[in-house]
Design an enzyme around this catalytic site. Sequence first.
Site, PDB file in Angstrom:
ATOM      1  N   SER A 177      48.302  46.386  37.185  1.00 22.12           N
ATOM      2  CA  SER A 177      47.516  45.326  36.569  1.00 22.12           C
ATOM      3  C   SER A 177      48.405  44.128  36.294  1.00 22.12           C
ATOM      4  CB  SER A 177      46.939  45.817  35.245  1.00 22.12           C
ATOM      5  OG  SER A 177      48.021  46.075  34.365  1.00 22.12           O
ATOM      6  N   LYS A 178      47.775  42.966  36.309  1.00 17.68           N
ATOM      7  CA  LYS A 178      48.595  41.762  36.197  1.00 17.68           C
ATOM      8  C   LYS A 178      49.182  41.590  34.802  1.00 17.68           C
ATOM      9  CE  LYS A 178      44.754  38.565  35.617  1.00 17.68           C
ATOM     10  NZ  LYS A 178      43.991  37.520  36.237  1.00 17.68           N
ATOM     11  N   ARG A 179      48.683  42.328  33.848  1.00 20.18           N
ATOM     12  CA  ARG A 179      49.260  42.235  32.509  1.00 20.18           C
ATOM     13  C   ARG A 179      50.656  42.877  32.476  1.00 20.18           C
ATOM     14  NH1 ARG A 179      49.210  42.796  26.955  1.00 20.18           N
ATOM     15  NH2 ARG A 179      48.936  45.006  26.536  1.00 20.18           N
ATOM     16  N   LYS A 180      50.825  43.856  33.348  1.00 16.57           N
ATOM     17  CA  LYS A 180      52.107  44.571  33.297  1.00 16.57           C
ATOM     18  C   LYS A 180      53.005  44.273  34.484  1.00 16.57           C
ATOM     19  CE  LYS A 180      50.330  48.220  30.455  1.00 16.57           C
ATOM     20  NZ  LYS A 180      49.625  49.460  30.506  1.00 16.57           N
ATOM     21  N   ASN A 181      52.450  43.667  35.501  1.00 17.25           N
ATOM     22  CA  ASN A 181      53.202  43.488  36.728  1.00 17.25           C
ATOM     23  C   ASN A 181      52.592  42.309  37.494  1.00 17.25           C
ATOM     24  OD1 ASN A 181      55.093  45.713  37.982  1.00 17.25           O
ATOM     25  ND2 ASN A 181      54.192  44.575  39.625  1.00 17.25           N
TER      26      ASN A 181
END
Length: 499
Positions: free
Chosen positions: A255-259
């Site tokens: 997910s873009k929140r983590k990566n």
Amino acid sequence: MTDNTIRTRLAPSPTGDPHVGTAYQALFNYVWAKKNNGIFILRIEDTDRERSSQESEKAIIDSLKWLGLEWDEGPDTGGSYGPYRQSERLEIYHEYINKLIAEGHAYPCFCSRKHLAEVRMERQKSGSGSGYDRRCRDIPPKEAAKRVDAGEEFTVRMKVPLEGTCVFEDLLRGKIEKDWASIDDQVIMKADGFPTYHLAVVVDDHLMKISHIIRGEEWINSVPKHVLLYQFFGWEPPVFCHLPLLRNKDKSKLSKRKNPVSINWYRKMGILSEALLNFAGMMGWHLSDDREKFSLQEMIENFRLEDISLGGPVFDLDKLLWLNGRYIREDFTTDELLDRLVEWGLNREHFGAILETCKGRMTCLSDWGELTDQFFSGRIPVPKDELLLKDMDEAQTIEVIQIILWELEKLDSFSKDSIYLLFKDLSEKLNIKLKYLTQPLYIAISGKAVSTPLFDTMEILGKDITRARIRYAIEELGDLSKKKLKLLEKRYNSLFGES
Ligand code: GLU
């Protein structure tokens, strides 16, 4: 071409930035086709009229070309089974939808959104699933046709069996079973006359003679609907092969929140296309001697679909950087690497745009280095204390910066003018003076309080690097827990409308 030709396809929806998951799927489809002297097809699935955009299609095409995964048939190259953009195939879909209705496998549904929402709520409450009550399924066909002719708004739904079990094969997982009773009468044509994904994908995969569907695991639950459509049409389904989901380091779904997930971020960071492809190839597959560094050609020569392993592959950024470093050190002469650097950012066009932002502050040419390092770095160190908004603590500052991030993500055009308008609007909505609102952003984006103009800098860095730097600033401030993020998102949506 014989009927045994291996034909694979990548079918992205042009609804956002080009995703690394798209590169991953593209690679496996490309490699399988090339290994078998087959054909790799690009099909643009733009049936969601609200979310699809030409810019997104262009960005996807551009990033696939950068990766070197060129297709044999596609919207720009043509081919014998076109058009390869779904919005140009509406007549074809209508022909098949009408056939399904005529043969009693599908029916027009006149239910209003309101009714559907009520049914969903009721069924959720009573625990009988969240689906549709099939109210229109038994309207006599003649009556339904009359209502359609009279101009009443309708969608079309497929008739899913009320009992029994759907059984299908996945090449990697073997037999999969699902009870029909758990599957809704899926909408196959929307009220705007566009087909839904489920109908279009089946019709196109059949007409384009796709032999293997290689795509992400998240589509497995849709297969029963597809299998049923193949059955209704009397067609043989292709081989299904669902790739394991890519995961963050903590094993949650990527997910873009983590990566970072946009291919553009990797490109702008200066990851080499060879390294990114090699890395994507390592996701669920390896050479028999376990060598981690391998070329596209080596992958093509050694690849077998059945060797893909299902343990969730982790998209580990550190590993990618390690691999990229090896490519830089081992595979390029200085001269070749220089060409890559020029292509990446050491070119007149990029320098020219940067110079515009800083020439007013230059007293000698050698000021260039100090004034412009923010344009040539990945992650930059940020002094945490200077990130705080005036009169706010860390928790409050994080919330504001997170809202800025959400708003920036919604921007279609990442130009300095639109970024300026966005900040102006935010300053009013949040009741924070523009100069205070932008101050922590200077730090997040350039690492210093006095720097090149903020909005110009953001435009030149582009959406992906800008976004990543804002994310790092949030991390630096202590980050938001999942719970707090959810609460904030709720408040944000009520203040700013659904994101
Ligand atoms: N359009 C779908 C997507 O965006 C394609 C899924 C499939 O490959 O069938 O991923």
